[in-house]
Design a protein around this motif. Structure first.
Motif, PDB file in Angstrom:
ATOM      1  N   THR A  65       1.028  -7.679   0.867  1.00 42.84           N
ATOM      2  CA  THR A  65       1.193  -8.034  -0.534  1.00 42.84           C
ATOM      3  C   THR A  65       0.515  -6.939  -1.346  1.00 42.84           C
ATOM      4  N   CYS A  66       0.949  -6.772  -2.569  1.00 42.57           N
ATOM      5  CA  CYS A  66       0.298  -5.727  -3.360  1.00 42.57           C
ATOM      6  C   CYS A  66       0.355  -6.037  -4.846  1.00 42.57           C
ATOM      7  N   ASP A  67      -0.549  -5.396  -5.533  1.00 36.62           N
ATOM      8  CA  ASP A  67      -0.640  -5.491  -6.990  1.00 36.62           C
ATOM      9  C   ASP A  67      -0.416  -4.084  -7.532  1.00 36.62           C
ATOM     10  N   ASP A  68       0.722  -3.905  -8.212  1.00 39.45           N
ATOM     11  CA  ASP A  68       1.052  -2.569  -8.720  1.00 39.45           C
ATOM     12  C   ASP A  68       1.011  -2.521 -10.238  1.00 39.45           C
ATOM     13  N   THR A  69       0.154  -3.366 -10.829  1.00 36.89           N
ATOM     14  CA  THR A  69       0.103  -3.435 -12.293  1.00 36.89           C
ATOM     15  C   THR A  69      -0.918  -2.474 -12.896  1.00 36.89           C
ATOM     16  N   GLY A  70      -1.814  -1.936 -12.054  1.00 36.98           N
ATOM     17  CA  GLY A  70      -2.846  -1.064 -12.589  1.00 36.98           C
ATOM     18  C   GLY A  70      -2.603   0.392 -12.251  1.00 36.98           C
ATOM     19  N   ALA A  71      -3.632   1.212 -12.487  1.00 33.04           N
ATOM     20  CA  ALA A  71      -3.527   2.641 -12.195  1.00 33.04           C
ATOM     21  C   ALA A  71      -3.422   2.890 -10.701  1.00 33.04           C
ATOM     22  N   ASP A  72      -3.994   1.979  -9.890  1.00 34.75           N
ATOM     23  CA  ASP A  72      -3.863   2.041  -8.442  1.00 34.75           C
ATOM     24  C   ASP A  72      -3.011   0.880  -7.955  1.00 34.75           C
ATOM     25  N   VAL A  73      -2.168   1.167  -6.966  1.00 37.42           N
ATOM     26  CA  VAL A  73      -1.406   0.124  -6.285  1.00 37.42           C
ATOM     27  C   VAL A  73      -2.288  -0.377  -5.150  1.00 37.42           C
ATOM     28  N   ILE A  74      -2.692  -1.640  -5.216  1.00 38.43           N
ATOM     29  CA  ILE A  74      -3.609  -2.207  -4.230  1.00 38.43           C
ATOM     30  C   ILE A  74      -2.807  -3.018  -3.221  1.00 38.43           C
TER      31      ILE A  74
END
Length: 202
Positions: A65-74
């Motif tokens: 799963t990932c969070d791509d809403t910020g400057a880094d894709v986590i």
């Protein structure tokens, strides 16, 4: 290789160089590199006889799963480890090392971390399982195609246009840009060279 990932509007996904097939986010594809999804421990450690096999384990059910809403894709990756031991007398804990690496363009390892999972066997128990997790970050700008490349890939071409039959991926700079913006989050057992050889030769 096992593969999976999250998808939504926002980036270009290409299939085999034939053109645009879908849209996806900047989330890296999740997988297990060939030859690193299982591990075999021997007793004595230097033996490779089948009668000396002590513990075997497989890394499976890899999901990301990932969070791509910020400057880094986590990216967060979870996985299961299923293990089997030969001798079942008494309780036992076995520590197995694993890695998570970020690979860019299919070949370039840009980050790697090593961790451990512990499998616990109860007395008389030959099978045991545990779960693990790992995380990694990818710079969002690096995983985003330049506007000029996106325009070449998404531009509508009418029949009869000079470039209507030309695959945009046949252009070296476009193909290179797509590769440079493609990332994978790969998880597997951290094997020694000897263990890698053993897996390859089985």
């Amino acid at each position: 290789m096992l593969a999976g990932g999250c998808a939504k509007s926002g980036d270009i996904s290409l299939d085999g160089g034939v053109g645009i097939t879908a849209v996806r986010s900047a989330c890296p594809v999740v997988g297990v590199p060939a030859g690193t999804g299982d591990i075999t421990l021997f007793d004595p450690a230097t033996s490779r006889d089948a009668s000396a096999i002590d513990v075997t384990a497989v890394l499976t059910n890899v999901r990301g799963t990932c969070d791509d809403t910020g400057a880094d894709v986590i990216s967060n990756v979870t996985f299961d480890v299923h293990a089997r031991r030969t001798r079942t007398d008494g309780p036992r804990e076995v520590t197995l090392p694993y890695f998570i690496s970020i690979v860019r363009g299919g070949t370039q390892v840009v980050a790697k971390r090593v961790g451990n999972v512990v499998v616990r066997f109860e007395p008389g128990q030959s099978l045991a399982s545990t779960s693990g997790q790992a995380s990694a970050n990818v710079n969002r700008a690096a995983a985003t195609l330049p506007d000029s490349v996106r325009e070449q890939l998404t531009r509508k071409r009418k029949a009869g246009d000079q470039d209507a039959a030309i695959d945009p991926l046949s252009t070296p700079e476009v193909r290179q840009a797509v590769l440079a913006a493609s990332f994978e989050a790969l998880v597997g057992f951290q094997l020694t060279q000897d263990q890698l050889r053993y897996n390859a030769q089985r």
